[in-house]
Scaffold this active site. Structure first.
Site, PDB file in Angstrom:
ATOM      1  N   SER A 198       0.870  -1.082   0.009  1.00  0.00           N
ATOM      2  CA  SER A 198      -0.133   0.149   0.012  1.00  0.00           C
ATOM      3  C   SER A 198       0.729   1.219  -0.022  1.00  0.00           C
ATOM      4  CB  SER A 198      -0.986  -0.029   1.307  1.00  0.00           C
ATOM      5  OG  SER A 198      -0.056   0.112   2.453  1.00  0.00           O
ATOM      6  N   LYS A 199       0.111   2.240  -0.085  1.00  0.00           N
ATOM      7  CA  LYS A 199       0.916   3.734   0.033  1.00  0.00           C
ATOM      8  C   LYS A 199       2.003   3.821   1.002  1.00  0.00           C
ATOM      9  CE  LYS A 199      -2.808   3.235  -1.527  1.00  0.00           C
ATOM     10  NZ  LYS A 199      -3.599   1.996  -0.620  1.00  0.00           N
ATOM     11  N   ARG A 200       1.841   3.169   2.256  1.00  0.00           N
ATOM     12  CA  ARG A 200       2.623   3.239   3.330  1.00  0.00           C
ATOM     13  C   ARG A 200       4.057   2.514   2.990  1.00  0.00           C
ATOM     14  NH1 ARG A 200       2.621   0.071   7.146  1.00  0.00           N
ATOM     15  NH2 ARG A 200       1.020  -1.553   6.304  1.00  0.00           N
ATOM     16  N   GLY A 240       5.763   3.241   0.291  1.00  0.00           N
ATOM     17  CA  GLY A 240       6.296   4.110  -0.849  1.00  0.00           C
ATOM     18  C   GLY A 240       5.602   3.999  -2.063  1.00  0.00           C
TER      19      GLY A 240
END
Length: 448
Positions: free
Chosen positions: A225-227, A229
């Site tokens: 996920s966006k976490r 990167g």
RNA sequence: GCCGCUAUCGUCUAGGGGACUAGGACGCCGCCCUCUCACGGCGGAAACCCGGGUUCGAAUCCCGGUAGCGGUACCA
């Protein structure tokens, strides 16, 4: 062979989705088959035309083209209704107003492993009648036979009370009508496949061949996920990665190629790709390896092409010379500007670097000597500059780095840059002297 | 809970009963190159989840356990 790819049209093409798209593409291209794009656009919130276009754009950037479609599910509601009627009239499906609570209560009575079986009613949602006996077998190219006992499968709802079709029903009908022979998708669909198989069965039709790909995780083993990167193709693109490198790296995540070679073009990948060789275990997306690969691809591009892409990425022009002397020092297009931007826009601000070199012991003296040597360097080329600066090294007996670093900081503002001789030569005598003078003034007490 | 999938270095993987002293790549460490940062070269540390079987022989086959993940919506 007709291969179908159905990206989830949420705007961002997830890296896992990109791999699925890639494998679909490799399968179709490698076998001379047809690639069909299907869009699940029933969720109006997420599947806006803009989002769909973003997905298509990401696919194009990856150089993954398709032969037919996109086919939108919403355009086929007429047909879905027709098939629904057929299933209803042949008693393969029935209306039921049973709710989730009713299903739970049913299991309470019959046991957790007994699938819900409803009563036929005059109205309500439409449920598919699942046989009580036997099992639904998914013939998965990657996993082999996967058996699901019918008894433990709930009669699935295939259409809402208002008649609108649900995914597991619509997708089966669409695949059937499109003559799809191969469905390659994420493993998260594996457990739902029996429902689709049952639709084919109720219709007396043969299902396509399925292949369920292992999922992709972030470095912490959780769903990417966006976490972590970059999690989408769009983010990789913005981070300065090349589509060639992304394709190559993503293809390696589970393709099961021999490990002695790792660098392949799309065509080479298509040639080698074997669906039955695809790995069964999930992979972790490792951006560091992608960076490494990207660096190699970057350098293989050649100066002309690398310049073109760097200019496109940065929105600047006239970068050729700077790109030339930076090429072997960058891994992504985004690395270029921080490293070489000073060549065009002047020194960057890095007070710590200034303190450590120019303001430090002997820094000013070295810069003065360098100014003098460069003022007389002839010709003012890489070789001429090198001769001039190395002359100082010889005369003073200082370590080369001790002499070059102050000059580097004076012209670039910081301690990391392309080669010092190349950089100085590229900037030209006037500009270099100007920057050195500015640094000397800043160091204070200089009279120039 | 129920149904299902998976399990080799930190990560991606090769391996499909003897060729395994388990190979490669990224990362990491050391050395070399060197004007910084890199690139490149050389070397190194680093793995078969656990327990039972089957077999002369198991990383490879079977079973169990454990762990991770997915599904279980009138979502897709």
């Amino acid at each position: 062979m007709r291969v179908r790819f159905a990206p989830s049209p949420t705007g961002a093409l997830h890296i896992g989705g990109a791999r699925t798209a890639l494998y679909n593409w490799l399968l179709a291209r490698g076998q001379g088959g047809t690639l069909v794009l299907r869009i699940e656009d029933t969720d109006r919130e997420r599947s806006t035309p803009e989002n769909v276009e973003q997905i298509l754009d990401a696919l194009r950037w990856l150089k993954l083209d398709w032969d037919e479609g996109p086919v939108f599910q919403s355009q086929r509601s007429e047909r879905h209704r027709e098939v629904l009627e057929q299933l209803l009239s042949t008693e393969h499906a029935y209306h039921s107003s049973a709710t989730a609570e009713d299903v739970k209560a049913y299991k309470q009575r019959h046991g957790d492993d007994r699938g819900f079986r409803g009563e036929r009613e005059a109205q309500g949602a439409v449920r598919l009648r699942v046989p009580d006996e036997g099992e639904s077998i998914v013939e998965d190219v990657i996993r082999g036979q996967t058996r699901f006992p019918n008894a433990s499968l709930d009669d699935p709802v295939i259409a809402r009370a208002d008649g609108s079709p649900l995914y597991n029903f619509a997708v089966a009908v669409d695949d059937l009508d499109a003559g799809i022979t191969h469905v390659v998708r994420g493993e998260d669909h594996l457990s739902n496949t029996p429902k689709q198989l049952l639709v084919f069965e109720a219709l007396g039709q043969t299902p396509p061949v399925y292949a369920h790909l292992p999922l992709l995780y972030g470095p912490d083993g959780k769903k990417l996920s966006k976490r972590h990167g970059a999690a989408s193709v769009q983010e990789l693109r913005d981070a300065g990665y090349l589509p060639e490198a992304v394709d190559n790296y993503v293809a390696l995540l589970g393709a099961g190629f021999a490990a002695d070679e790792e660098y392949f073009t799309l065509d080479e990948l298509a040639e080698r790709f074997r669906l039955d060789r695809v790995s069964k275990n999930p992979a972790v997306f490792d951006e560091r390896k992608l960076r490494h690969m990207n660096g190699r691809y970057l350098r293989e591009l050649g100066i002309d092409e690398l310049t073109r892409r760097t200019e496109e990425f940065t929105g600047r022009t006239g970068l050729r010379s700077a790109v030339e002397i930076s090429a072997e020092k960058i891994q992504t297009l985004a690395d270029f500007w921080p490293l070489a931007g000073f060549l065009l826009d002047g020194p960057v601000e890095d007070p710590a670097a200034f303190e450590r070199t120019i303001a430090a012991d002997g820094g000013v003296e070295i810069l003065r000597a360098a100014r003098e040597a460069l003022n007389e360097a002839e010709p003012f080329t890489e070789a001429g500059v090198e001769a001039a600066l190395r002359g100082i090294v010889e005369r003073t007996g200082l370590k080369p780095g001790k002499v070059f670093q102050p000059v580097r900081v004076a012209i670039s503002g910081t301690t990391a840059s392309p080669g010092i001789f190349e950089s100085v030569a590229l900037l030209g005598r006037d500009e270099v002297l100007t920057r050195i003078d500015r640094a000397l003034r800043r160091a204070g007490g200089d009279h120039h």
